[in-house]
Write a protein that holds these residues in place. Structure first.
Motif, PDB file in Angstrom:
ATOM      1  N   ARG A 185     -27.857   5.935 -23.726  1.00  0.00           N
ATOM      2  CA  ARG A 185     -27.407   7.471 -24.400  1.00  0.00           C
ATOM      3  C   ARG A 185     -25.806   7.721 -24.056  1.00  0.00           C
ATOM      4  NH1 ARG A 185     -26.339  12.027 -22.427  1.00  0.00           N
ATOM      5  NH2 ARG A 185     -26.571  11.352 -20.121  1.00  0.00           N
ATOM      6  N   GLN A 186     -25.291   7.359 -22.802  1.00  0.00           N
ATOM      7  CA  GLN A 186     -24.211   7.525 -22.648  1.00  0.00           C
ATOM      8  C   GLN A 186     -23.158   6.891 -23.700  1.00  0.00           C
ATOM      9  OE1 GLN A 186     -22.677   8.471 -18.352  1.00  0.00           O
ATOM     10  NE2 GLN A 186     -24.608   7.116 -17.886  1.00  0.00           N
ATOM     11  N   ALA A 187     -23.307   5.409 -23.912  1.00  0.00           N
ATOM     12  CA  ALA A 187     -22.724   4.473 -24.503  1.00  0.00           C
ATOM     13  C   ALA A 187     -22.602   5.240 -25.956  1.00  0.00           C
ATOM     14  CB  ALA A 187     -23.268   3.218 -24.368  1.00  0.00           C
ATOM     15  N   ARG A 188     -23.720   5.587 -26.392  1.00  0.00           N
ATOM     16  CA  ARG A 188     -23.665   6.111 -28.002  1.00  0.00           C
ATOM     17  C   ARG A 188     -22.992   7.361 -28.009  1.00  0.00           C
ATOM     18  NH1 ARG A 188     -24.028   7.865 -32.085  1.00  0.00           N
ATOM     19  NH2 ARG A 188     -25.517   7.536 -33.904  1.00  0.00           N
ATOM     20  N   ASP A 195     -15.512  -1.545 -31.998  1.00  0.00           N
ATOM     21  CA  ASP A 195     -14.167  -0.882 -31.521  1.00  0.00           C
ATOM     22  C   ASP A 195     -14.222  -0.793 -30.059  1.00  0.00           C
ATOM     23  OD1 ASP A 195     -12.846   0.283 -34.074  1.00  0.00           O
ATOM     24  OD2 ASP A 195     -15.128   1.201 -34.194  1.00  0.00           O
ATOM     25  N   TYR A 196     -15.097  -0.658 -29.352  1.00  0.00           N
ATOM     26  CA  TYR A 196     -15.039  -0.595 -27.794  1.00  0.00           C
ATOM     27  C   TYR A 196     -16.386  -1.349 -27.396  1.00  0.00           C
ATOM     28  CZ  TYR A 196     -11.421   2.739 -28.575  1.00  0.00           C
ATOM     29  OH  TYR A 196     -10.269   3.405 -28.963  1.00  0.00           O
ATOM     30  N   ILE A 197     -16.007  -2.073 -25.977  1.00  0.00           N
ATOM     31  CA  ILE A 197     -17.155  -2.647 -25.192  1.00  0.00           C
ATOM     32  C   ILE A 197     -17.322  -1.574 -24.187  1.00  0.00           C
ATOM     33  CG2 ILE A 197     -17.759  -4.508 -23.663  1.00  0.00           C
ATOM     34  CD1 ILE A 197     -16.006  -6.222 -25.592  1.00  0.00           C
ATOM     35  N   ILE A 198     -18.563  -1.159 -23.611  1.00  0.00           N
ATOM     36  CA  ILE A 198     -18.855  -0.419 -22.775  1.00  0.00           C
ATOM     37  C   ILE A 198     -19.894  -1.213 -21.764  1.00  0.00           C
ATOM     38  CG2 ILE A 198     -19.998   1.962 -22.443  1.00  0.00           C
ATOM     39  CD1 ILE A 198     -18.253   2.046 -24.925  1.00  0.00           C
ATOM     40  N   LYS A 222      -8.580  -6.345 -20.402  1.00  0.00           N
ATOM     41  CA  LYS A 222      -7.227  -6.803 -20.782  1.00  0.00           C
ATOM     42  C   LYS A 222      -6.983  -6.415 -22.241  1.00  0.00           C
ATOM     43  CE  LYS A 222      -4.635 -11.170 -20.623  1.00  0.00           C
ATOM     44  NZ  LYS A 222      -4.626 -12.662 -20.258  1.00  0.00           N
ATOM     45  N   ALA A 223      -8.083  -6.372 -22.965  1.00  0.00           N
ATOM     46  CA  ALA A 223      -7.677  -6.442 -24.534  1.00  0.00           C
ATOM     47  C   ALA A 223      -7.554  -4.735 -24.727  1.00  0.00           C
ATOM     48  CB  ALA A 223      -8.643  -6.978 -25.328  1.00  0.00           C
ATOM     49  N   SER A 224      -7.821  -3.887 -23.829  1.00  0.00           N
ATOM     50  CA  SER A 224      -7.753  -2.564 -23.897  1.00  0.00           C
ATOM     51  C   SER A 224      -8.929  -2.143 -24.921  1.00  0.00           C
ATOM     52  CB  SER A 224      -6.147  -2.031 -24.258  1.00  0.00           C
ATOM     53  OG  SER A 224      -5.452  -2.393 -23.423  1.00  0.00           O
ATOM     54  N   ARG A 225     -10.166  -2.537 -24.836  1.00  0.00           N
ATOM     55  CA  ARG A 225     -11.087  -2.244 -25.615  1.00  0.00           C
ATOM     56  C   ARG A 225     -12.414  -1.901 -24.851  1.00  0.00           C
ATOM     57  NH1 ARG A 225      -9.704  -4.613 -30.790  1.00  0.00           N
ATOM     58  NH2 ARG A 225     -11.730  -3.441 -31.754  1.00  0.00           N
ATOM     59  N   TYR A 226     -12.255  -1.569 -23.661  1.00  0.00           N
ATOM     60  CA  TYR A 226     -13.267  -1.515 -22.701  1.00  0.00           C
ATOM     61  C   TYR A 226     -13.185   0.169 -22.365  1.00  0.00           C
ATOM     62  CZ  TYR A 226     -15.578  -1.920 -18.334  1.00  0.00           C
ATOM     63  OH  TYR A 226     -16.864  -1.569 -17.303  1.00  0.00           O
ATOM     64  N   LYS A 227     -14.481   0.621 -22.256  1.00  0.00           N
ATOM     65  CA  LYS A 227     -14.697   2.024 -21.628  1.00  0.00           C
ATOM     66  C   LYS A 227     -15.919   1.999 -20.802  1.00  0.00           C
ATOM     67  CE  LYS A 227     -12.892   4.769 -25.504  1.00  0.00           C
ATOM     68  NZ  LYS A 227     -13.050   5.920 -26.491  1.00  0.00           N
ATOM     69  N   GLN A 228     -15.888   2.827 -19.746  1.00  0.00           N
ATOM     70  CA  GLN A 228     -16.854   2.903 -18.699  1.00  0.00           C
ATOM     71  C   GLN A 228     -17.684   4.361 -18.788  1.00  0.00           C
ATOM     72  OE1 GLN A 228     -15.478   0.775 -14.954  1.00  0.00           O
ATOM     73  NE2 GLN A 228     -15.529   3.032 -14.395  1.00  0.00           N
TER      74      GLN A 228
END
Length: 418
Positions: free
Chosen positions: A71-74, A140-143, A163-169
Motif C-alpha cells: 500500500r505504501q509503495a503504491r 521509475d523507482y525501486i521500493i 547507487k543509481a539514485s532510483r531507490y525509495k524507502q
C-alpha cells in the motif's frame, strides 16, 4: 457609367485584397496557436506520464505487514509492479518457503494495490535485472522497507538501486513478520502439552494481548517465545485498508464468513468465486473466542484485527464485519440486505449441518444459501502441517538472522508506518 463601373470594380478589388490579407493573418494566427497548442499538449503529455514503481519480496506466509508495505509503495507512484521471488532463490538465501510460488503469486495478485506481478524475481537486484526493470518494464523507482535486506555475503540487496539514485524507502509495519508467524506455530507445537494442562488459559489469548507466556524460549532460536503479537489496531489503519464505499441501492450483496486465519491462497480463491456471484462481497470474520471454541486453544494463530486487515487488503472484498457472529440470523440478513450466503466445500468447518445448531439454518430456510466449489484444497491446518512437517528446517530459517537484523528488531514491538 464606365467610370462608375470602373470605380466600382476598383473598390471591389480593394475589398477582396483586404479580405485576403485578413484571412491570411487569421489563418497564420490559427496555425501558430495550433502549433503552440500541440507543443503544450506534448509538454502536458510528458507531465502526465505514469510513475511506475517496483517492489519485490518473498511474500511467504503473506500477512497484513506485507499488504501495508505494498500500500505504501503504491502511494509513491501511479502503478505498482511487484516481483515475487522464486522458490529456489528463497531456499538459497533464507531457507525453504512455507508457501510455493504459485500460491504466493495468487496472494500478491489479489492485493488491491498491485497492478502487475513478475514471477521468479531474483532475491537481489542485479545489474541485468535492474536494466530490465528500467528499460523493459519502464520502472521509475525501486521500493523497499527500512528494515535491512542483507545477502548471505553480508552485502545490501538493494545497493545497485541506491547507487543509481532510483531507490525509495518506506516504513516497515512493526509487530509482525513471516518469522514471527512461523515462530507462533512452532511455539504452539512445542508447548502443546504444557498449555493443554491449563484448561482456563488460551495460549493464543496470550499472543493476542501481547503477553509473554511463562514457558519462554529456551534457546530454540524463535523470537516467538518472548514477542509474538503486539499489534495495536488503529482506526486510521482500518480506514487505509478499507474501500470506503458501500453497496449501491440495488446491489446484490453476497456474504461469506469464517476465521480466515493465516490468510492463504485457498481463502483468496473462494473469495474470488464468491465475489463473482454478486455486486458487493461482505465478509464476516469470527472473533478469537469463537475460533478457539471450535478449533482449540492454540487457534487462531493471528488475532481478530490481524485477520481483518488481511481480508480487507484483498481486492475481491468490499467490506468486513469484524467479530461477526457464528450464526447468520434473520436480523443480520435484513440489516445488511444480504442476497446470498455462501460457504466453500473446502473449509475447517465442513460439517456444520451436523452441529446441534446449524449456523446457516436461517439462510437455508430462506433459500439464499449456496455451497461453492473451492478452487484450492488448502486450509489453515494445511499451512500449520507444512510447518510441523519441516519443523527443523523452519527453525533453522528463523535462526538465520544477521546481527544487524536482530538489532533492528530489538524493542520494536508496535505498529508504525504510513
Amino acid at each position: 457609367m464606365a467610370s462608375d463601373a470602373s470605380g466600382q470594380s476598383e473598390k471591389e478589388k480593394m475589398v477582396a485584397t483586404w479580405l485576403v490579407v485578413v484571412l491570411g493573418v487569421s489563418l497564420l494566427g490559427l496555425y501558430l496557436k495550433g502549433d503552440e497548442l500541440n507543443q503544450w499538449r506534448r509538454i502536458r503529455g510528458k507531465k502526465k506520464k505514469k510513475i511506475r514503481v517496483y517492489m519485490d519480496g518473498c511474500f511467504d506466509m503473506m500477512h497484513y505487514g506485507h499488504c501495508n508495505a505494498l500500500r505504501q509503495a503504491r502511494s509513491l507512484g501511479d502503478e505498482l509492479v511487484v516481483g515475487v521471488v522464486s522458490d529456489a532463490e528463497i531456499i538459497a538465501n533464507k531457507g525453504p518457503p512455507v508457501t510455493p510460488l504459485h500460491e504466493r503469486m495468487i496472494m500478491v495478485k489479489a492485493v488491491k494495490w498491485v497492478d502487475e506481478v513478475i514471477p521468479d524475481a531474483p532475491y537481489a537486484i542485479t545489474e541485468g535485472f535492474m536494466k530490465k526493470l528500467f528499460e523493459e518494464c519502464d520502472i521509475d523507482y525501486i521500493i523497499h522497507g527500512d528494515d535491512p535486506c542483507v545477502l548471505p555475503d553480508g552485502t545490501d540487496a538493494y545497493a545497485l538501486a541506491k547507487k543509481a539514485s532510483r531507490y525509495k524507502q518506506i516504513k516497515r509495519t512493526e509487530g509482525v513478520s513471516s518469522t514471527d508467524i512461523v515462530g507462533r506455530m512452532l511455539l504452539c507445537t512445542r508447548e502443546r502439552s504444557i498449555s493443554d494442562n491449563h484448561n482456563h488459559s488460551s495460549l493464543q489469548r496470550h499472543f493476542s494481548h501481547g503477553h509473554s507466556p511463562k514457558f519462554e524460549d529456551r534457546g530454540s532460536g524463535t523470537r516467538a517465545g518472548t514477542r509474538v503479537s503486539h499489534f495495536l489496531p488503529t482506526s486510521r489503519r482500518i480506514v487505509q485498508f478499507s474501500n470506503g464505499k458501500g453497496p449501491g441501492p440495488d446491489a446484490r450483496i453476497v456474504y461469506i464468513d469464517g476465521a480466515f486465519d493465516l490468510f492463504h491462497a485457498g481463502h483468496v480463491e473462494i473469495l474470488r468465486v464468491a465475489r463473482g456471484l454478486g455486486d458487493f462481497l461482505l465478509v464476516g470474520i469470527h472473533n478469537d473466542q469463537t475460533v478457539s471454541a471450535k478449533r482449540g486453544v492454540h487457534r487462531p494463530i493471528m488475532n481478530l484485527h490481524e485477520r481483518s486487515l488481511s481480508v480487507l487488503a484483498c481486492r475481491y472484498v468490499d467490506e468486513v464485519i469484524i467479530g461477526a457472529p457464528s450464526e447468520v440470523s434473520k436480523d443480520m440478513i435484513t440489516t445488511f440486505n444480504i442476497s446470498l450466503v455462501a460457504h466453500g466445500t473446502v473449509a475447517e468447518n465442513i460439517e456444520y449441518e451436523k452441529e446441534l445448531c446449524n449456523p446457516y439454518s436461517v439462510p437455508i430456510s430462506m433459500g439464499i444459501f449456496k455451497v461453492l466449489e473451492s478452487p484450492l484444497d488448502i486450509t489453515t491446518t494445511t499451512i500449520i502441517r507444512r510447518i510441523v512437517a519441516n519443523h527443523e528446517a523452519y527453525q533453522k530459517r528463523n535462526e538465520k538472522k544477521t546481527e544487524s537484523e536482530k538489532r533492528y528488531y530489538e524493542d520494536k514491538t508496535y505498529v508504525s508506518g504510513d
